[in-house]
Each structure stands twice: as C-alpha cells, then as structure tokens.
Enzyme design. Sequence first.
Site, mmCIF file in Angstrom:
data_model
loop_
_atom_site.group_PDB
_atom_site.id
_atom_site.type_symbol
_atom_site.label_atom_id
_atom_site.label_comp_id
_atom_site.label_asym_id
_atom_site.label_seq_id
_atom_site.Cartn_x
_atom_site.Cartn_y
_atom_site.Cartn_z
ATOM 1 N N LYS A 106 0.829 -1.201 0.000
ATOM 2 C CA LYS A 106 0.000 0.000 0.000
ATOM 3 C C LYS A 106 0.868 1.257 0.000
ATOM 4 C CE LYS A 106 -1.679 2.019 3.545
ATOM 5 N NZ LYS A 106 -2.364 2.376 4.805
ATOM 6 N N ASP A 145 -6.500 1.039 0.974
ATOM 7 C CA ASP A 145 -6.506 1.124 2.439
ATOM 8 C C ASP A 145 -7.860 0.633 2.944
ATOM 9 O OD1 ASP A 145 -8.274 3.123 1.764
ATOM 10 O OD2 ASP A 145 -7.358 4.645 3.053
#
Length: 222
Positions: free
Chosen positions: A120, A138
């Site tokens: 991420k 997320d």
Amino acid sequence: MSAAQAAAFVRALAEANPAPRTELHYTSPYTLLVAVALSAQATDVSVNKATATLFQVADTPAAMLALGEEGVGAHIRRIGLWKAKARNVIRLSQQLLERHGGEVPAERAALEALAGVGRKTANVVLNVAFGEEAMAVDTHIFRLGNRTGLAPGRTPRAVEEELMKRVPPELLRDAHHWLILHGRYICKARLPECWHCVARAHCNYADKVPWPPAAPARSGAG
C-alpha cells in the site's frame, strides 16, 4: 457491477473533484514516503501535525538518521505504534543512503524492500511521487469496493486488482484519491452518507441511507 456501471461510478467522482490530491503534507518523495509510512493506523491529520515539526529538522535521509530513533519518536509520540514507526523511519533512511544514494527509488520491489514499507505504501509513493497508475487500497477503499460492488474482494490485493481492471484507463492516475476521499468522507464505515453521494445512482449497496438520521428529540422543557 458491470464494467460500464463501474466506469460511471468513478466518472461521477471525477466530475465532482477534477483535481484530487493526497491530504498528507510532503515536499519531496522522501517526505512523502515517511508520511505514508507513519499514516498506517493513524489519521492524515495526526500525521500532518507530527511531520510539521519533524520535517522542519529532518527532511532528508541523512538528517533523519542524524536525528536518531529517540529524536524521531519525540515528534511522533501521538501517532499509533509510534515506537515501531520511529524505528522503521530510521532503518529505511539508512537503507536509502546505503542502497540508493539517499534517493527514493521509483521501483516497487525496491520500495517494498525498505523497512516498514508494504504494498500500500509503495503504491501511494509510486502514484503520488512518480505519477504511476498504481492503486493503493486502504481500509476506506477496501470497504467501498466491497460495499458498492465496484470492486469486491476478500483481500486488499484482490480489490486492487479488480479496481485496476474496472477503472477507465484515463482515470487510473487519480482514482486512488477519488476513492479514498469518498470512503473517508462520504461512504463511511458506520453511516454512509448516501444522501449526498454523487455516485449513488451507480452504487449497488442494498441498504442506502437516503437522508440524514433524525436528531433525537429533547426530553423535557428547556
């Protein structure tokens, strides 16, 4: 959700916010990398408060390394997991100096090899700092993807792959920002604010909230 419906969903977000950007404060690929690493399980607001003072004294890998773990910790104590994050910031700063001449690499594998940097974080840096069509998933985007039917998946990686297929190519560069902001401020976890969602006509969520909940009536006279 069909491909056409998914495209319409993202285009509605794009029309409402033509120039999206990250809410994290940064001045370089390095400060962006540090800010994103600090943002895990923390709000962007809390990270920005911490980095406002941190980056005044250390905005390069060499300066951060000179500050040391305790010095970093003094600036980020109010952020969740601050001890581990301070340790990772020092380690990744040292790794950048040793492996990349103090520069942030623009390759995923090199980014993910740094301390505390996962997929991420790497995706955010690739997207924001280097302009790549990367999709950072997320908790907000994971929830939105599954709730709306835009990109269902059991894992963040599965949602990421679905989004990369479903988002129109010309919108991929900014889609991460549109989706995270939509999940943060409109398609919220506890009460999605469907009554002013610009993409509600293209959403498959079965339990849409069509209007704000009524405020509880006051008991007794004032």
